[in-house]
Design a protein around this motif. Structure first.
Motif, short mmCIF file in Angstrom:
data_model
loop_
_atom_site.label_atom_id
_atom_site.label_comp_id
_atom_site.label_asym_id
_atom_site.label_seq_id
_atom_site.Cartn_x
_atom_site.Cartn_y
_atom_site.Cartn_z
N UNK A 131 0.80 -1.48 0.03
CA UNK A 131 -0.14 -0.12 -0.01
C UNK A 131 1.09 1.14 0.11
N UNK A 132 1.91 1.25 1.12
CA UNK A 132 3.02 2.39 0.94
C UNK A 132 3.47 2.63 -0.60
N UNK A 133 3.74 1.59 -1.29
CA UNK A 133 4.43 1.54 -2.53
C UNK A 133 3.62 2.35 -3.44
N UNK A 134 2.31 1.85 -3.29
CA UNK A 134 1.20 2.38 -4.45
C UNK A 134 0.65 3.71 -3.95
N UNK A 135 0.89 4.20 -2.92
CA UNK A 135 0.36 5.34 -2.46
C UNK A 135 0.78 6.47 -3.39
N UNK A 136 0.14 7.56 -3.60
CA UNK A 136 0.60 8.77 -4.07
C UNK A 136 1.56 9.59 -3.37
N UNK A 170 10.48 5.90 4.94
CA UNK A 170 11.60 6.47 4.41
C UNK A 170 12.16 5.76 3.33
N UNK A 171 12.30 4.31 3.26
CA UNK A 171 12.96 3.58 2.59
C UNK A 171 12.13 3.66 1.24
N UNK A 172 10.76 3.43 1.61
CA UNK A 172 9.93 3.63 0.33
C UNK A 172 9.98 4.57 -0.44
N UNK A 173 9.99 5.98 0.17
CA UNK A 173 10.30 7.19 -0.37
C UNK A 173 11.59 7.14 -1.20
N UNK A 174 12.70 6.64 -0.58
CA UNK A 174 14.07 6.43 -1.31
C UNK A 174 13.84 5.75 -2.42
N UNK A 175 13.46 4.42 -2.30
CA UNK A 175 13.42 3.65 -3.50
C UNK A 175 12.25 4.03 -4.54
N UNK A 176 11.41 4.72 -4.44
CA UNK A 176 10.63 5.42 -5.36
C UNK A 176 11.26 6.41 -6.22
N UNK A 177 12.19 6.96 -5.39
CA UNK A 177 12.85 8.30 -5.85
C UNK A 177 13.98 7.66 -6.76
N UNK A 178 14.44 6.58 -6.42
CA UNK A 178 15.63 5.86 -7.26
C UNK A 178 14.76 5.34 -8.35
#
Length: 123
Positions: A7-12, A94-102
């Motif tokens: 859910x975090x990964x698919x969250x806007x 924070x990890x999800x935010x970084x991975x989505x940014x990467x």
């Protein structure tokens, strides 16, 4: 945390940043509460140590066997456990935010480099 990693990964992004802000705020509030309780416990120990009579060893023993202080120490340990669990939530978000940014940066880097690219000049 009640939100799964999927859910975090698919969250806007705005909702993801809001979740990070909320988790971080909760972490700071709980850390302040835990540190306050820890300081109160140390103050009570010092007060009991000074208030008792006898030698240093006897006063230390009186502080160590105090049931009230042991109970308060257990509360501080439980608060520390809860704080650690909130910290895990903050780290996961924070990890999800970084991975989505990467992943977004990787799609941009996948394009053909330009003529003035420093990496191509060294090859």
């Amino acid at each position: 945390m009640t939100i799964s990693i999927e859910e975090l990964w698919n969250m806007p992004e705005p909702a993801l940043l809001g979740a990070y802000h909320s988790a971080r705020r909760q972490f700071v509030e709980q850390k302040f509460a835990r540190d306050t309780q820890r300081a109160r416990l140390e103050w009570l120990r010092a007060k009991m140590f000074i208030g008792n009579s006898g030698g240093v060893t006897e006063r230390k023993m009186a502080v160590d066997v105090s049931e009230e202080l042991a109970r308060k120490g257990q509360e501080v340990r439980e608060m520390t456990r809860e704080l650690d669990l909130v910290k895990v939530d903050v780290d996961v978000i924070a990890m999800v935010i970084r991975l989505r940014g990467v992943s977004a940066a990787a799609s941009v880097q996948g394009e053909e480099p330009g003529e003035n690219d420093p990496e191509r000049e060294g090859a």
